[in-house]
Every structure is written in C-alpha cells, then in structure tokens.
Design a protein around this motif. Structure first.
Motif, PDB file in Angstrom:
ATOM      1  N   GLY A 108       0.709  -1.117   0.103  1.00 28.14           N
ATOM      2  CA  GLY A 108       0.127  -0.027   0.107  1.00 28.14           C
ATOM      3  C   GLY A 108       0.901   1.222   0.100  1.00 28.14           C
ATOM      4  O   GLY A 108       0.479   2.436   0.710  1.00 28.14           O
ATOM      5  N   ALA A 109       2.010   1.130  -0.583  1.00 23.07           N
ATOM      6  CA  ALA A 109       3.066   2.303  -0.656  1.00 23.07           C
ATOM      7  C   ALA A 109       2.670   3.357  -1.714  1.00 23.07           C
ATOM      8  O   ALA A 109       1.860   2.791  -2.891  1.00 23.07           O
ATOM      9  CB  ALA A 109       4.371   1.977  -0.585  1.00 23.07           C
ATOM     10  N   GLU A 110       2.935   4.422  -1.930  1.00 22.70           N
ATOM     11  CA  GLU A 110       2.710   5.266  -2.985  1.00 22.70           C
ATOM     12  C   GLU A 110       3.866   5.408  -4.108  1.00 22.70           C
ATOM     13  O   GLU A 110       3.429   6.091  -5.224  1.00 22.70           O
ATOM     14  CB  GLU A 110       1.987   6.499  -2.466  1.00 22.70           C
ATOM     15  N   PHE A 111       5.022   5.475  -3.648  1.00 19.88           N
ATOM     16  CA  PHE A 111       5.978   5.425  -4.553  1.00 19.88           C
ATOM     17  C   PHE A 111       7.371   4.539  -4.159  1.00 19.88           C
ATOM     18  O   PHE A 111       7.260   4.046  -3.025  1.00 19.88           O
ATOM     19  CB  PHE A 111       6.411   6.878  -4.803  1.00 19.88           C
ATOM     20  N   VAL A 112       8.310   4.697  -5.224  1.00 22.64           N
ATOM     21  CA  VAL A 112       9.515   3.803  -4.791  1.00 22.64           C
ATOM     22  C   VAL A 112      10.835   4.794  -4.773  1.00 22.64           C
ATOM     23  O   VAL A 112      10.893   5.685  -5.807  1.00 22.64           O
ATOM     24  CB  VAL A 112       9.873   2.817  -6.210  1.00 22.64           C
ATOM     25  N   VAL A 113      11.778   4.486  -3.813  1.00 21.43           N
ATOM     26  CA  VAL A 113      12.845   5.518  -3.890  1.00 21.43           C
ATOM     27  C   VAL A 113      14.151   4.778  -4.190  1.00 21.43           C
ATOM     28  O   VAL A 113      14.276   3.365  -3.769  1.00 21.43           O
ATOM     29  CB  VAL A 113      12.958   5.746  -2.521  1.00 21.43           C
ATOM     30  N   THR A 114      14.709   5.223  -4.981  1.00 24.21           N
ATOM     31  CA  THR A 114      16.338   4.472  -5.183  1.00 24.21           C
ATOM     32  C   THR A 114      17.453   5.613  -4.871  1.00 24.21           C
ATOM     33  O   THR A 114      17.346   6.858  -4.764  1.00 24.21           O
ATOM     34  CB  THR A 114      16.623   4.039  -6.752  1.00 24.21           C
ATOM     35  N   GLY A 115      18.880   5.203  -4.754  1.00 27.81           N
ATOM     36  CA  GLY A 115      19.753   5.753  -4.630  1.00 27.81           C
ATOM     37  C   GLY A 115      20.468   6.492  -5.900  1.00 27.81           C
ATOM     38  O   GLY A 115      21.823   6.731  -5.685  1.00 27.81           O
ATOM     39  N   GLU A 116      19.853   6.069  -7.190  1.00 29.17           N
ATOM     40  CA  GLU A 116      20.515   6.519  -8.276  1.00 29.17           C
ATOM     41  C   GLU A 116      20.895   8.251  -8.409  1.00 29.17           C
ATOM     42  O   GLU A 116      20.284   8.940  -7.691  1.00 29.17           O
ATOM     43  CB  GLU A 116      19.647   6.120  -9.500  1.00 29.17           C
ATOM     44  N   VAL A 117      21.999   8.158  -9.033  1.00 30.79           N
ATOM     45  CA  VAL A 117      22.484   9.670  -9.015  1.00 30.79           C
ATOM     46  C   VAL A 117      22.676   9.907 -10.588  1.00 30.79           C
ATOM     47  O   VAL A 117      23.440   9.347 -11.104  1.00 30.79           O
ATOM     48  CB  VAL A 117      23.667  10.009  -8.385  1.00 30.79           C
ATOM     49  N   ARG A 142       6.194   7.506 -10.429  1.00 27.28           N
ATOM     50  CA  ARG A 142       6.210   7.011  -9.012  1.00 27.28           C
ATOM     51  C   ARG A 142       7.705   6.650  -8.610  1.00 27.28           C
ATOM     52  O   ARG A 142       7.854   6.238  -7.599  1.00 27.28           O
ATOM     53  CB  ARG A 142       5.058   6.037  -8.945  1.00 27.28           C
ATOM     54  N   LEU A 143       8.715   6.690  -9.441  1.00 26.24           N
ATOM     55  CA  LEU A 143       9.898   6.247  -9.193  1.00 26.24           C
ATOM     56  C   LEU A 143      10.752   7.573  -8.970  1.00 26.24           C
ATOM     57  O   LEU A 143      10.944   8.402  -9.847  1.00 26.24           O
ATOM     58  CB  LEU A 143      10.697   5.678 -10.588  1.00 26.24           C
ATOM     59  N   VAL A 144      11.183   7.707  -7.762  1.00 19.14           N
ATOM     60  CA  VAL A 144      11.825   8.922  -6.991  1.00 19.14           C
ATOM     61  C   VAL A 144      13.448   8.633  -6.896  1.00 19.14           C
ATOM     62  O   VAL A 144      13.485   7.672  -6.158  1.00 19.14           O
ATOM     63  CB  VAL A 144      10.985   9.297  -5.853  1.00 19.14           C
ATOM     64  N   ARG A 145      14.217   9.551  -7.379  1.00 25.54           N
ATOM     65  CA  ARG A 145      15.587   9.470  -7.080  1.00 25.54           C
ATOM     66  C   ARG A 145      15.918  10.853  -6.312  1.00 25.54           C
ATOM     67  O   ARG A 145      16.229  11.886  -6.689  1.00 25.54           O
ATOM     68  CB  ARG A 145      16.544   9.669  -8.365  1.00 25.54           C
ATOM     69  N   PRO A 146      15.804  10.504  -4.949  1.00 25.58           N
ATOM     70  CA  PRO A 146      15.799  11.773  -3.886  1.00 25.58           C
ATOM     71  C   PRO A 146      17.293  12.705  -4.234  1.00 25.58           C
ATOM     72  O   PRO A 146      17.172  13.864  -3.960  1.00 25.58           O
ATOM     73  CB  PRO A 146      15.695  11.154  -2.600  1.00 25.58           C
ATOM     74  N   LEU A 147      18.262  11.935  -4.503  1.00 24.56           N
ATOM     75  CA  LEU A 147      19.394  12.452  -4.532  1.00 24.56           C
ATOM     76  C   LEU A 147      19.809  13.569  -5.579  1.00 24.56           C
ATOM     77  O   LEU A 147      20.629  14.221  -5.521  1.00 24.56           O
ATOM     78  CB  LEU A 147      20.762  11.353  -4.540  1.00 24.56           C
ATOM     79  N   SER A 148      18.988  13.103  -6.590  1.00 18.69           N
ATOM     80  CA  SER A 148      18.925  13.947  -7.841  1.00 18.69           C
ATOM     81  C   SER A 148      17.617  14.738  -8.279  1.00 18.69           C
ATOM     82  O   SER A 148      17.574  15.279  -9.414  1.00 18.69           O
ATOM     83  CB  SER A 148      19.860  13.350  -9.080  1.00 18.69           C
ATOM     84  N   GLY A 149      16.715  14.595  -7.497  1.00 21.37           N
ATOM     85  CA  GLY A 149      15.308  15.038  -7.751  1.00 21.37           C
ATOM     86  C   GLY A 149      15.309  16.371  -8.657  1.00 21.37           C
ATOM     87  O   GLY A 149      14.385  16.395  -9.330  1.00 21.37           O
ATOM     88  N   ARG A 150      15.926  17.372  -7.779  1.00 17.68           N
ATOM     89  CA  ARG A 150      15.714  18.608  -8.655  1.00 17.68           C
ATOM     90  C   ARG A 150      16.186  18.662 -10.046  1.00 17.68           C
ATOM     91  O   ARG A 150      15.785  19.518 -10.551  1.00 17.68           O
ATOM     92  CB  ARG A 150      16.666  19.568  -7.781  1.00 17.68           C
ATOM     93  N   LEU A 151      17.038  17.669 -10.375  1.00 15.48           N
ATOM     94  CA  LEU A 151      17.520  17.997 -11.762  1.00 15.48           C
ATOM     95  C   LEU A 151      16.700  17.178 -12.732  1.00 15.48           C
ATOM     96  O   LEU A 151      16.949  16.857 -13.792  1.00 15.48           O
ATOM     97  CB  LEU A 151      19.068  17.163 -11.625  1.00 15.48           C
ATOM     98  N   LEU A 152      15.639  16.317 -12.111  1.00 13.77           N
ATOM     99  CA  LEU A 152      14.868  15.446 -12.914  1.00 13.77           C
ATOM    100  C   LEU A 152      13.455  15.744 -13.312  1.00 13.77           C
ATOM    101  O   LEU A 152      12.943  16.674 -12.156  1.00 13.77           O
ATOM    102  CB  LEU A 152      15.198  13.914 -12.183  1.00 13.77           C
TER     103      LEU A 152
END
Length: 338
Positions: A108-117, A142-152
């Motif tokens: 029941g999660a809403e998105f997936v997080v990875t450490g991709e840069v 729903r695929l989130v890369r938090p470390l580069s999120g501002r650039l994507l």
C-alpha cells in the motif's frame, strides 16, 4: 514521524547512496520499507548482511526477495545490451524495479525510492537511461531519485503536494564528496562499496566464461546452477562438447564438489591437488586428457604417474596419468577464463 504520510518502498543495494536516499525520504516524513533483491550474481552474503545492518540503523523494515529464475532471462538476452562485461545494467534495473513496484502495491505504498544519481554511471544513470528505466519498469513518475530529484522531471510526490521540489537534492556526476559529507552529517557510518551489487557480472573473467557457455550451449537451456558454476575455477574448453573446470584453492574445491552431480569429478587421493569437474559428454580420451591437465595443478611429481579417482554419480574409475607439462601450449590454448 507522522504515520499518516504515504509510505515509500526503497530499493537497497547496501551502498551509501541508497542509505542516503532512505534517510532523506525519512527526514521528509515518509515511512520507508526497504527491499533487497538477491539475483544470484552478488559477490556473496556480505552485501545482504550490509543491507540488513543498514536497515537496522535506519530503523526501517526490510523485505528480502529472491529474483528467481526469471532474472536469468535478463542475463541471457538483455534488451538494452551489456556493459563492459556481462552486466545488463539497464535491463537489470528495470527487472529490480518491477519487483519494487509489486512490493509497493502489496504494501500500500505510493512510490519507490532509489539511490541513483544522475551521471554517476555512464551506462545506466544518464538522463535518457533514467527515463527509460522509469517507463519500462511501469513506475513512471512514482519512481523517485531523491539525491538528484531537482535535476529530474517532477514525480508523483511533488504532484500530490507531499514534498516541494527544493526538498530533493541536486547531486550529479561521479564525485562522491557530497554523499560522504551527508553521511557524516546524518551519522551513516557503515556502507558497502559502490559496486551496484552485481560485481560478478562486472568481472571480465566471468564475462568470458559466460560468452563461452552461450557459444557452446543453448543459452535458454542454461540453468541457475550453470550460471553459478561459472563463478569458480580455471576453465578449459577441451572440445565443443566438453569443458574442464579446475579448482584454484580449498574453498573452490569445496564449492566444485557441490556441482559434481551428473558430472565427472576428478580428485587426488595421494597428494594435495585440485578438485576438477568435467562438464559435458567426454569421451575416454577427453577424460584422460582432463586428468593429465588437472594433474598439472597437483603436488605430483612431473616425471611420475599420479593416481586420480574419477567419479560420476555411482560410477567410479581409477586412473594413473602423467601430469601435462606446465609449459605445454595446449594449456593456454584451451584456457579461456583469463
């Protein structure tokens, strides 16, 4: 932590980047569930242990999944091709994220997080590759890369107003200085090396053995055991139908014994020597040559016969052979793992 916030699933490799991605997601108030997938091509249990320890420190639940035989199709026939060795980086990422998507639905999660840069890995983390992985995994935004999120491109959590764009980071490129600084700031002290968790497929020697297997076998008929056997020993191609695998140390000898079923196993009862497996359908002359070649790596006198016991399931034969000379050109001609 606000328990009413949407949950996220984090794909974990055991490396620093994925731990940082989890930590940032937590700091933004999202509960996180970790996922680590064992593909069979990790360098051992150390990576899994690193992930377990990381999840304990991050205080998140962990789901361990086996990729199963379906992952072998990714290695056999990668849609997006191989990297510098036998590493199907894009197809591997898509496969793992499909599993993450399944867990997202289950939990029941809403998105997936990875450490991709962005820009960190030349084959799988340039801009177009990141978009391709998101689309073909079925995760999309729903695929989130938090470390580069501002650039994507904007993702689902932003569109829903759960997070502002400036709350993601803008890390880019291969330097790890910012990640190491964040690790020190956030108290993340122990993490695995940035190998992506698939260093066996990245090894050139494994790639050579895999190419040989594809050339002489139906690649679709290769089993998980066949892929695993390629990890061990010196490999010699005696004929299109026959391969010899010779252990290099006690650890490999023990591993090779576990693959003996259905194959001829050669051992040395009188002197220290390797365990050797003859894979395929050897003739008597193939078996005799395999014994001589294996004896070259035993502590047997070069000018005397060595006793070798050959076993295949219930069949047992005793052979007395003279070791192949160490400088025999056939050794280098037949060996293909170096």
């Amino acid at each position: 932590m606000n328990k009413t916030r949407p949950k996220a699933v984090a794909l974990l490799s055991g490396g620093l980047d994925s731990s940082l991605a989890v930590a940032l997601t937590q700091k933004l108030g999202f509960p996180v569930i970790g996922l680590h997938v064992y593909t069979g091509f990790h360098a051992g249990e150390d990576r899994r242990d690193t992930v377990i320890a990381a999840c304990r420190r991050l205080d998140i639940p962990l789901r361990l999944r086996d990729a199963g035989d379906g992952y072998l199709d990714t290695v056999r026939r990668p849609k997006h091709g191989y990297g510098s060795a036998a590493n199907p980086c894009l197809d591997c990422r898509i496969f793992l994220l499909k599993m993450a998507r399944e867990l997202m639905v289950e939990e029941g999660a809403e998105f997936v997080v990875t450490g991709e840069v962005l820009g960190q890995r030349p084959m799988s983390q340039h801009y177009r590759a990141l978009r391709t992985v998101a689309e073909e995994s079925g995760l999309g935004d729903r695929l989130v890369r938090p470390l580069s999120g501002r650039l994507l491109p904007a993702t689902y959590p932003e569109e829903q107003g759960w997070v502002r764009r400036d709350q993601w980071l803008d890390i880019e490129g291969r330097s790890r200085r910012r990640q190491l600084a964040l690790a020190a700031e956030w108290g993340i002290e122990h993490f695995g090396q940035p190998s992506g968790g698939c260093c066996i497929l990245l090894a050139k020697s494994y790639a050579r053995k895999l190419r040989d297997a594809f050339e002489h076998r139906d690649r679709d008929a290769l089993t998980r055991e066949d892929f695993s056997l390629l990890k061990y020993g010196r490999h010699f191609r005696l004929s299109p139908q026959v391969k010899l695998i010779v252990g290099r140390n006690e650890e490999e000898n023990a591993e090779l014994e576990g693959f003996a079923r259905g194959r001829w196993m050669l051992s040395f009862p009188d002197v220290p020597g390797p365990v050797a497996l003859v894979d395929g359908a050897p003739t008597e002359s193939d078996l005799a040559f395999a014994a001589r070649l294996s004896a070259r790596y035993a502590d047997a006198p070069q000018d005397a016969e060595a006793r070798i016991v050959a076993r295949r399931d219930e069949s047992v034969e005793e052979m007395h052979v003279r070791p192949l000379p160490a400088d025999d050109p056939a050794i280098e001609q037949m060996r293909f793992d170096e």
